[in-house]
Motif scaffolding. Structure first.
Motif, mmCIF file in Angstrom:
data_model
loop_
_atom_site.group_PDB
_atom_site.id
_atom_site.type_symbol
_atom_site.label_atom_id
_atom_site.label_comp_id
_atom_site.label_asym_id
_atom_site.label_seq_id
_atom_site.Cartn_x
_atom_site.Cartn_y
_atom_site.Cartn_z
ATOM 1 N N GLY A 61 5.178 11.121 -80.810
ATOM 2 C CA GLY A 61 4.846 12.416 -80.253
ATOM 3 C C GLY A 61 3.670 12.315 -79.760
ATOM 4 N N GLY A 62 3.492 13.754 -79.003
ATOM 5 C CA GLY A 62 2.101 13.830 -78.437
ATOM 6 C C GLY A 62 1.166 14.111 -79.305
ATOM 7 N N ASP A 63 1.246 14.423 -80.604
ATOM 8 C CA ASP A 63 0.225 14.662 -81.708
ATOM 9 C C ASP A 63 0.138 13.590 -82.770
ATOM 10 N N SER A 64 0.607 12.443 -82.476
ATOM 11 C CA SER A 64 0.560 11.045 -83.085
ATOM 12 C C SER A 64 -0.506 10.458 -83.117
ATOM 13 N N VAL A 65 -1.576 10.862 -81.970
ATOM 14 C CA VAL A 65 -2.631 10.057 -81.768
ATOM 15 C C VAL A 65 -3.837 11.045 -81.863
ATOM 16 N N LYS A 66 -4.897 10.580 -82.630
ATOM 17 C CA LYS A 66 -6.240 11.253 -82.452
ATOM 18 C C LYS A 66 -7.351 10.393 -82.038
#
Length: 255
Positions: free
Chosen positions: A98-103
């Motif tokens: 998912g696009g929010d899986s990496v910070k």
């Protein structure tokens, strides 16, 4: 239950996505952190690299020194940041995450505030520092909506000043491997924010998974007892995962 994080450092430069991944591009290496919500960190080898005008290629430190004698070089942090983000996004898409899986955590040690502000103005809001005093100084000069990660070794006698001067902007200390340090951090948070404040300081437990003498951290067998001890005694800390740097080139921990 706690999220599980794992740092793995490899000597080669590149972007990989294995499982749920946090990537750390260091000065001469690339690291990964797997967790439920990944954190991506990178440092000056990409973000703050210089390049010749009109060229999209980033140069190594050796190449920069050779080039600086004959050719003007510029630091385009925004462009470098976009370069990293594109590689991250590609890795995410190729691995079905998912696009929010990496910070993204910009490791900015020894870099001037002027360069950090270029990254900030390009949308970067999470920065990592190795030295307590440097983090304290930069946190005073930088905007208040930044989340700071402390990623270097931290002496217990410096835990109090670090928390006192930076918390709650200090989001995480990634190098906790003793109950003594955890206790100092916990007390500093309580003294700074008060016992009624529900804001907790995030920490990672540092683990020496490779067994190398050059690496800090506890052994894998010591992780659960330390996590239980910190959880029971430190109400103002949130154990957000594990931090470990593997042996160069060894990816067997993904097996």
């Amino acid at each position: 239950t706690h999220h599980t994080h794992t740092y793995i450092r490899a000597r080669n430069m590149g972007v990989f996505a294995v499982g749920k991944v946090m990537l750390v591009v260091g000065l001469s290496s690339l690291s990964f952190l797997t967790r439920q919500r990944g954190v991506l960190a990178f440092s000056s080898s990409l973000l703050f690299s210089r390049r010749r005008p009109g060229s999209s290629r980033l140069y190594s430190a050796t190449e920069e020194m050779e080039a600086s004698a004959t050719t003007p070089v510029v630091v385009d942090v925004a462009s470098n940041l976009e370069f990293v983000r594109e590689r991250v996004q590609k890795a995410i898409e190729e691995n079905g995450k998912g696009g929010d899986s990496v910070k993204l955590v910009a490791v900015s040690k020894t870099k001037p505030v002027e360069l950090l502000m270029q990254a900030y103005n390009a949308g970067q809001r999470v920065f990592g520092e190795n030295y307590a005093q440097e983090l304290i100084q930069k946190a005073e000069e930088m905007p208040n909506d930044i989340d700071w990660h402390f990623i270097g070794p931290l002496q217990s006698n410096k835990a109090g000043p670090l928390v006192k001067n930076v918390f709650p902007k200090l989001a995480c200390v990634e190098t906790v491997s003793t109950m003594k340090l955890a206790g100092k951090l916990n007390k500093a948070v309580e003294d700074t924010s008060g016992s009624s404040n529900d804001k907790k300081l995030g920490i990672f437990i540092q683990v020496n998974t490779s067994g190398e003498d050059s690496k800090s951290g506890i052994t894998p067998d010591e992780v659960i007892p330390l996590v239980k001890e910190i959880s029971a005694a430190c109400d103002h800390l949130s154990i957000d995962g594990l931090m470990t740097i593997g042996a160069p080139g060894d990816l067997t921990c993904f097996d």
